[in-house]
Design a protein around this motif. Structure first.
Motif, mmCIF file in Angstrom:
data_model
loop_
_atom_site.group_PDB
_atom_site.id
_atom_site.type_symbol
_atom_site.label_atom_id
_atom_site.label_comp_id
_atom_site.label_asym_id
_atom_site.label_seq_id
_atom_site.Cartn_x
_atom_site.Cartn_y
_atom_site.Cartn_z
ATOM 1 N N TYR A 152 0.941 -1.174 0.057
ATOM 2 C CA TYR A 152 -0.055 -0.136 0.030
ATOM 3 C C TYR A 152 1.061 1.349 0.000
ATOM 4 O O TYR A 152 0.612 1.977 -1.013
ATOM 5 C CB TYR A 152 -0.757 -0.096 1.149
ATOM 6 C CG TYR A 152 -1.842 1.086 1.307
ATOM 7 C CD1 TYR A 152 -3.129 1.154 1.244
ATOM 8 C CD2 TYR A 152 -1.352 2.061 1.992
ATOM 9 C CE1 TYR A 152 -3.873 2.351 1.350
ATOM 10 C CE2 TYR A 152 -2.020 3.277 2.344
ATOM 11 C CZ TYR A 152 -3.322 3.270 2.089
ATOM 12 O OH TYR A 152 -4.099 4.310 2.580
ATOM 13 N N LEU A 153 1.778 1.388 1.004
ATOM 14 C CA LEU A 153 2.745 2.473 0.926
ATOM 15 C C LEU A 153 3.720 2.616 -0.189
ATOM 16 O O LEU A 153 4.157 3.579 -0.625
ATOM 17 C CB LEU A 153 3.618 2.364 2.220
ATOM 18 C CG LEU A 153 2.683 2.860 3.589
ATOM 19 C CD1 LEU A 153 3.579 2.743 4.830
ATOM 20 C CD2 LEU A 153 1.761 4.004 3.592
ATOM 21 N N ALA A 154 3.934 1.306 -0.688
ATOM 22 C CA ALA A 154 4.874 1.536 -2.031
ATOM 23 C C ALA A 154 4.089 2.287 -3.180
ATOM 24 O O ALA A 154 4.650 2.924 -4.109
ATOM 25 C CB ALA A 154 5.192 0.249 -2.397
ATOM 26 N N ALA A 155 2.707 1.860 -3.284
ATOM 27 C CA ALA A 155 2.053 2.839 -4.170
ATOM 28 C C ALA A 155 2.041 4.170 -3.816
ATOM 29 O O ALA A 155 2.169 4.870 -5.041
ATOM 30 C CB ALA A 155 0.603 2.034 -4.349
ATOM 31 N N TRP A 156 1.741 4.541 -2.550
ATOM 32 C CA TRP A 156 1.513 5.870 -2.354
ATOM 33 C C TRP A 156 3.044 6.436 -2.455
ATOM 34 O O TRP A 156 3.054 7.896 -2.621
ATOM 35 C CB TRP A 156 1.206 6.074 -0.822
ATOM 36 C CG TRP A 156 -0.251 5.825 -0.721
ATOM 37 C CD1 TRP A 156 -1.226 4.891 -0.689
ATOM 38 C CD2 TRP A 156 -1.137 7.108 -0.725
ATOM 39 N NE1 TRP A 156 -2.421 5.136 -0.629
ATOM 40 C CE2 TRP A 156 -2.567 6.510 -0.782
ATOM 41 C CE3 TRP A 156 -1.141 8.565 -0.952
ATOM 42 C CZ2 TRP A 156 -3.516 7.186 -0.758
ATOM 43 C CZ3 TRP A 156 -2.340 9.301 -1.043
ATOM 44 C CH2 TRP A 156 -3.535 8.804 -0.841
ATOM 45 N N ASN A 157 4.107 5.927 -2.467
ATOM 46 C CA ASN A 157 5.432 6.551 -2.384
ATOM 47 C C ASN A 157 6.017 6.310 -3.795
ATOM 48 O O ASN A 157 6.599 7.257 -4.140
ATOM 49 C CB ASN A 157 6.288 5.600 -1.601
ATOM 50 C CG ASN A 157 6.386 6.053 -0.373
ATOM 51 O OD1 ASN A 157 6.142 7.276 0.229
ATOM 52 N ND2 ASN A 157 6.492 5.052 0.717
ATOM 53 N N GLU A 158 5.421 5.772 -4.769
ATOM 54 C CA GLU A 158 5.688 5.701 -6.161
ATOM 55 C C GLU A 158 5.446 7.021 -6.884
ATOM 56 O O GLU A 158 4.513 7.631 -6.976
ATOM 57 C CB GLU A 158 5.239 4.750 -6.911
ATOM 58 C CG GLU A 158 5.622 4.311 -8.334
ATOM 59 C CD GLU A 158 7.119 4.234 -8.416
ATOM 60 O OE1 GLU A 158 7.766 5.252 -8.997
ATOM 61 O OE2 GLU A 158 7.714 3.093 -7.752
ATOM 62 N N THR A 159 6.723 7.682 -7.224
ATOM 63 C CA THR A 159 6.562 8.961 -7.939
ATOM 64 C C THR A 159 6.277 8.875 -9.581
ATOM 65 O O THR A 159 5.896 9.724 -10.298
ATOM 66 C CB THR A 159 7.666 9.968 -7.564
ATOM 67 O OG1 THR A 159 8.821 9.154 -8.097
ATOM 68 C CG2 THR A 159 7.527 10.418 -6.319
ATOM 69 N N ASP A 160 6.813 7.710 -10.252
ATOM 70 C CA ASP A 160 6.628 7.496 -11.674
ATOM 71 C C ASP A 160 5.426 7.084 -11.935
ATOM 72 O O ASP A 160 4.705 6.203 -11.383
ATOM 73 C CB ASP A 160 7.622 6.528 -12.035
ATOM 74 C CG ASP A 160 7.585 6.183 -13.664
ATOM 75 O OD1 ASP A 160 7.954 6.960 -14.360
ATOM 76 O OD2 ASP A 160 6.807 5.143 -13.873
ATOM 77 N N PRO A 161 4.655 7.944 -12.862
ATOM 78 C CA PRO A 161 3.077 7.703 -13.012
ATOM 79 C C PRO A 161 2.894 6.173 -13.603
ATOM 80 O O PRO A 161 1.821 5.600 -13.209
ATOM 81 C CB PRO A 161 2.824 8.717 -14.051
ATOM 82 C CG PRO A 161 3.595 9.923 -13.914
ATOM 83 C CD PRO A 161 4.884 9.166 -13.357
ATOM 84 N N ALA A 162 3.604 5.557 -14.453
ATOM 85 C CA ALA A 162 3.376 4.294 -15.008
ATOM 86 C C ALA A 162 3.597 3.252 -13.967
ATOM 87 O O ALA A 162 2.740 2.470 -13.887
ATOM 88 C CB ALA A 162 4.296 4.064 -16.252
ATOM 89 N N ALA A 163 4.727 3.452 -13.185
ATOM 90 C CA ALA A 163 5.084 2.463 -12.340
ATOM 91 C C ALA A 163 3.951 2.532 -11.042
ATOM 92 O O ALA A 163 3.555 1.370 -10.372
ATOM 93 C CB ALA A 163 6.433 2.694 -11.519
ATOM 94 N N ARG A 164 3.513 3.551 -10.794
ATOM 95 C CA ARG A 164 2.396 3.704 -9.739
ATOM 96 C C ARG A 164 0.909 3.206 -10.142
ATOM 97 O O ARG A 164 0.546 2.614 -9.481
ATOM 98 C CB ARG A 164 2.039 5.270 -9.398
ATOM 99 C CG ARG A 164 1.033 5.550 -7.978
ATOM 100 C CD ARG A 164 0.943 7.057 -7.954
ATOM 101 N NE ARG A 164 0.695 7.841 -9.017
ATOM 102 C CZ ARG A 164 1.315 8.736 -9.466
ATOM 103 N NH1 ARG A 164 2.656 9.106 -9.045
ATOM 104 N NH2 ARG A 164 0.822 9.680 -10.313
#
Length: 122
Positions: free
Chosen positions: A11-23
């Motif tokens: 969950y937090l990995a998704a919230w921390n991801e700044t690259d739009p495609a990776a998020r």
């Protein structure tokens, strides 16, 4: 499916991801298609709206990261945890707690968020 404490890390990995495609890929992996997310500042439904909410948080708090404030607790299809949001290696100005409920596939379908500490407007 039973929720697990490790789901809080994803969950937090998704919230921390700044690259739009990776998020977007993480949002699709972690959250149900019809996810609902409600906290004092947002009330959204669907993956696209959640992704836009995450992007808005990155704009509001550039360079800040989410981190667990302690162990996550899970039972049945429920998960709860407290998080800190702030610069890496510094005291977090924002603290909150989330409760999540998973669907039959183990994806998060509902998030109820609470803000325990937020900075005062300047």
């Amino acid at each position: 499916m039973t929720a697990t404490p490790q789901l809080a890390d994803r969950y937090l990995a998704a919230w921390n991801e700044t690259d739009p495609a990776a998020r977007r890929a993480l949002v699709e992996e972690v959250f149900a298609e019809d996810v609902t997310y409600t906290d004092p500042m947002a009330d959204v439904a669907g993956r696209a709206a959640l992704d836009a909410t995450i992007a808005a948080v990155h704009e509001m708090f550039p360079g800040f990261v989410f981190r667990l404030a302690g162990p996550a607790d899970a039972h049945h299809d429920q998960l709860r945890f407290t998080w800190h949001l702030g610069p890496e290696g510094a005291e977090a100005p924002v603290i909150g707690s989330d409760v999540a409920v998973t669907d039959a596939d183990g994806r998060i379908r509902t998030v109820l968020g609470f803000l325990d500490r937020v900075p005062s407007p300047a």
